[in-house]
Design an enzyme around this catalytic site. Structure first.
Site, PDB file in Angstrom:
ATOM      1  N   SER A  13       0.693  -1.179  -0.062  1.00 58.31           N
ATOM      2  CA  SER A  13       0.168  -0.036   0.040  1.00 58.31           C
ATOM      3  C   SER A  13       0.830   1.344  -0.167  1.00 58.31           C
ATOM      4  O   SER A  13       0.394   2.399  -0.505  1.00 58.31           O
ATOM      5  CB  SER A  13      -1.018   0.043   1.167  1.00 58.31           C
ATOM      6  OG  SER A  13      -0.228  -0.063   2.277  1.00 58.31           O
ATOM      7  N   HIS A  57      -5.620  -4.245  -2.281  1.00 59.29           N
ATOM      8  CA  HIS A  57      -5.272  -3.480  -3.139  1.00 59.29           C
ATOM      9  C   HIS A  57      -5.212  -3.747  -4.412  1.00 59.29           C
ATOM     10  O   HIS A  57      -4.681  -3.041  -5.275  1.00 59.29           O
ATOM     11  CB  HIS A  57      -4.060  -2.459  -2.535  1.00 59.29           C
ATOM     12  CG  HIS A  57      -4.091  -1.510  -1.488  1.00 59.29           C
ATOM     13  ND1 HIS A  57      -4.835  -0.267  -1.531  1.00 59.29           N
ATOM     14  CD2 HIS A  57      -3.672  -1.698  -0.144  1.00 59.29           C
ATOM     15  CE1 HIS A  57      -4.653   0.155  -0.292  1.00 59.29           C
ATOM     16  NE2 HIS A  57      -4.067  -0.682   0.223  1.00 59.29           N
ATOM     17  N   LYS A  87     -12.578  -1.599  -0.344  1.00 61.20           N
ATOM     18  CA  LYS A  87     -11.866  -0.872  -1.066  1.00 61.20           C
ATOM     19  C   LYS A  87     -12.404  -0.787  -2.476  1.00 61.20           C
ATOM     20  O   LYS A  87     -13.441  -0.193  -2.461  1.00 61.20           O
ATOM     21  CB  LYS A  87     -10.274  -1.243  -1.082  1.00 61.20           C
ATOM     22  CG  LYS A  87      -9.519  -1.139   0.308  1.00 61.20           C
ATOM     23  CD  LYS A  87      -8.278  -1.369   0.352  1.00 61.20           C
ATOM     24  CE  LYS A  87      -7.452  -0.941   1.662  1.00 61.20           C
ATOM     25  NZ  LYS A  87      -7.127  -1.958   2.585  1.00 61.20           N
TER      26      LYS A  87
HETATM   27  C1  LIG Z   1      -7.334  -2.570   3.674  1.00 62.33           C
HETATM   28  C2  LIG Z   1      -6.284  -3.758   4.061  1.00 62.33           C
HETATM   29  C3  LIG Z   1      -6.762  -4.594   4.966  1.00 62.33           C
HETATM   30  C4  LIG Z   1      -7.863  -4.469   5.661  1.00 62.33           C
HETATM   31  O1  LIG Z   1      -9.092  -4.661   5.156  1.00 62.33           O
HETATM   32  P1  LIG Z   1     -10.595  -4.455   5.941  1.00 62.33           P
HETATM   33  O2  LIG Z   1     -11.349  -4.971   5.092  1.00 62.33           O
HETATM   34  O3  LIG Z   1     -10.498  -2.821   6.100  1.00 62.33           O
HETATM   35  O4  LIG Z   1     -10.168  -5.080   7.311  1.00 62.33           O
HETATM   36  C5  LIG Z   1      -5.799  -5.879   5.002  1.00 62.33           C
HETATM   37  N1  LIG Z   1      -4.829  -5.914   4.393  1.00 62.33           N
HETATM   38  C6  LIG Z   1      -4.497  -5.181   3.411  1.00 62.33           C
HETATM   39  C7  LIG Z   1      -3.256  -5.498   2.364  1.00 62.33           C
HETATM   40  C8  LIG Z   1      -5.041  -4.057   3.413  1.00 62.33           C
HETATM   41  O5  LIG Z   1      -4.736  -3.023   2.513  1.00 62.33           O
END
Ligand SMILES: *Cc1c(COP(=O)(O)O)cnc(C)c1O
Length: 413
Positions: A196, A224, A255
Site C-alpha cells: 500500500s 489493493h 476498497k
Molecule cells: C485494507 C487492508 C486490509 C484490511 O481490510 P479491511 O476489510 O478494511 O479490514 C488488509 N490487508 C491489506 C493489504 C489492506 O490493504
C-alpha cells in the site's frame, strides 16, 4: 481506579503530539466520492481506496436498499447458528468464480479474514514465511498461530542473506527462508499482492515457482488489487497469469469492491471447509449485513459484465503518472493507482511533505502526507490514489495544483 492510567495516557498522548505522530481525522460532510465536502468546503478527493468509484455508485446504493427490503437489516447471529442467508452463499459462490477458486468464506473485514487464517491451519511443525512489509492484519494473524515464522526482506526472492548495517538485522531472501524451513510439515508463503505505501506488486510468478520448488502454499492478500489488477480485474494472480497457482486469496469489500466493509478468503475446498469449522472470527463474530451482501453482489455483476471501470482507472493512472513525471516530480515507477510523490531528495522531507499536503488542501485537493514511522525515514511522500470516478478535468486540476505548489515550495523548477 483510573487515576494512574489517566496520568500515563495523558503524558503518552502529549508525546504523540510532540513527535507529530498524533492522528487527526478530517471530517467529511458528504458521501464518499471524487468530490467531497470537508469543513464546509468542496474539495477533490485523491486519497481514497475508491479505485473503481463504487463507494457511492447509484447501482450499489440501490442494491443495498433492495437487499434491506428483501432480507432485512441484520441477522443477529453468527453464520452457523442462524446467520446464513441464501445470498451469503450466493456471494461466496460469485467470489469463488471471480477469483477462480474452489470456495469462499465471508468475514466482516479483511482484517478478520487475515486474523482467522493462520491459527487453525499452522502449528508448531509448520512454517509461515512472510514478506517484511505485509499488512498489519497479516502480522497479527501470524502472531496468533504457533507456527515457526520467517520474515523475508521485502520483495527479495534470493537464496542469500545480508546484514543491514543501519539496524544490525539479517535480511533474508524468500528462497533462503524456504531452504531453512525445508523440514517443516506445511510451509506457506504469505504476501500482499500490492503493497500500500509504494504501490509495488509482489512478484507472484517467481513466488509460485519457489512454492513449487519447495512444496509450499501461496497466500496472497489482494486488498489493493481485487477488482482492477489483471486484464479483467481479478487481481495480481491474473496480472501474472498464475490464477491456478495461488492457494488462498484474502480480500476486502472495503476498497475497490464497493468500499463499505467485509472481506473474504477464497481458495482450496478443504482449507475453506476447515476454516468454516475452526476460524474464530467466523465462528464468534456476527454475520455480514445483508445490505453489504446485496451491494457486493451488484459490484461483481458490474465487474464481470464489462471491464470499463478498471480500464478507465488504469488509463487515468497512466495519464496522471506521465504528467507528473514530465513536471519533474519524483514518482516511484509503476502501474498502480497508488502514486507516491516522493520528497526523499530534500533535507526537510518530512516537514515539506506535510506543508505540501496542507497547501494542496487550501487549493481544493485532498491528499495526505505519509512520514516515519508509516514509511522509512527520509521516504516521506504524498500518496495520491487515482480513481475511475475522477474525470480528466479533475485530474488536470490536481496536476495543476501540484505544479503550482511544487514551484512555490521549490520541489520542481
Ligand atoms: C485494507 C487492508 C486490509 C484490511 O481490510 P479491511 O476489510 O478494511 O479490514 C488488509 N490487508 C491489506 C493489504 C489492506 O490493504
Amino acid at each position: 481506579m483510573y487515576t494512574k492510567m489517566k496520568q500515563f495516557l495523558k503524558s503518552e498522548i502529549t508525546s504523540l503530539h510532540d513527535q507529530n505522530l498524533y492522528k487527526h481525522e478530517r471530517v467529511i460532510e458528504s458521501e464518499q466520492g471524487p468530490e467531497i465536502t470537508v469543513s464546509g468546503k468542496q474539495v477533490l478527493n485523491f486519497c481514497a481506496n475508491n479505485y473503481l468509484g463504487l463507494s457511492s455508485h447509484p447501482d450499489l446504493v440501490k442494491a443495498a436498499h433492495d437487499e434491506i427490503d428483501k432480507r432485512g437489516f441484520g441477522l443477529s447471529s453468527v453464520r452457523f447458528i442462524c446467520g446464513t442467508q441464501d445470498d451469503h452463499l450466493l456471494l461466496e459462490k460469485k467470489m469463488s468464480e471471480f477469483f477462480g477458486a474452489d470456495d469462499t468464506i465471508l468475514f466482516c473485514s479483511a482484517f478478520d479474514a487475515n486474523g482467522a487464517f493462520f491459527e487453525p491451519l499452522f502449528g508448531k511443525e509448520d512454517a509461515i514465511i512472510t514478506d517484511s512489509l505485509n499488512h498489519a492484519s497479516i502480522i497479527d494473524g501470524i502472531r496468533l498461530s504457533k507456527a515457526q515464522r520467517w520474515i523475508f526482506n521485502h520483495g527479495d526472492m534470493s537464496g542469500t542473506e545480508s546484514l543491514d548495517k543501519s539496524t544490525g538485522k539479517t535480511l533474508k531472501g524468500l528462497e533462503k527462508c524456504l531452504q531453512e524451513a525445508k523440514d517443516c510439515r506445511f510451509k506457506v508463503i504469505v504476501t500482499d499482492g500490492v503493497f500500500s505505501m509504494d504501490g509495488d506488486i509482489a512478484k507472484l510468478d517467481e513466488i509460485c515457482d519457489l512454492a513449487d520448488k519447495y512444496d509450499a502454499l501461496v497466500f496472497v492478500d489482494e486488498c489493493h488489487a481485487s477488482g482492477f489488477m489483471g486484464k479483467t480485474g481479478r487481481g495480481t494472480h491474473e496480472h501474472f497469469n498464475v490464477m491456478d497457482r495461488v492457494d488462498v486469496i484474502s480480500t476486502t469489500f472495503g476498497k475497490a469492491l464497493g468500499g463499505a466493509s467485509g472481506g473474504c478468503l477464497s481458495g482450496k475446498k478443504e482449507i475453506i471447509e476447515w476454516l468454516r469449522n475452526k476460524a474464530r472470527p467466523y465462528l464468534f463474530s456476527n454475520t455480514l449485513a445483508p445490505a453489504v451482501v446485496g451491494a457486493t453482489l451488484k459490484c461483481l455483476e458490474i465487474l464481470t459484465e464489462s471491464t470499463t471501470l478498471r480500464d478507465t482507472l488504469m488509463d487515468n493512472t497512466k495519464y496522471f503518472r506521465e504528467k507528473m513525471n514530465l513536471l519533474g516530480f519524483d514518482i516511484i515507477p509503476g502501474i498502480h493507482p497508488i502514486t507516491p510523490v516522493m520528497f526523499r531528495n530534500f533535507d526537510n522531507s518530512s516537514a515539506l511533505a506535510v506543508k505540501f499536503a496542507d497547501r494542496m488542501l487550501e487549493e481544493g485537493i485532498y491528499v495526505i502526507a505519509f512520514s516515519f514511522p508509516v514509511v522509512p525515514r527520509k521516504m516521506d511522500r504524498i500518496r495520491v490514489q487515482i480513481s475511475a470516478a475522477h474525470s480528466r478535468e479533475q485530474i488536470d486540476k490536481c496536476i495543476s495544483a501540484f505544479e503550482m505548489i511544487g514551484k512555490e515550495l521549490n520541489v520542481i523548477s
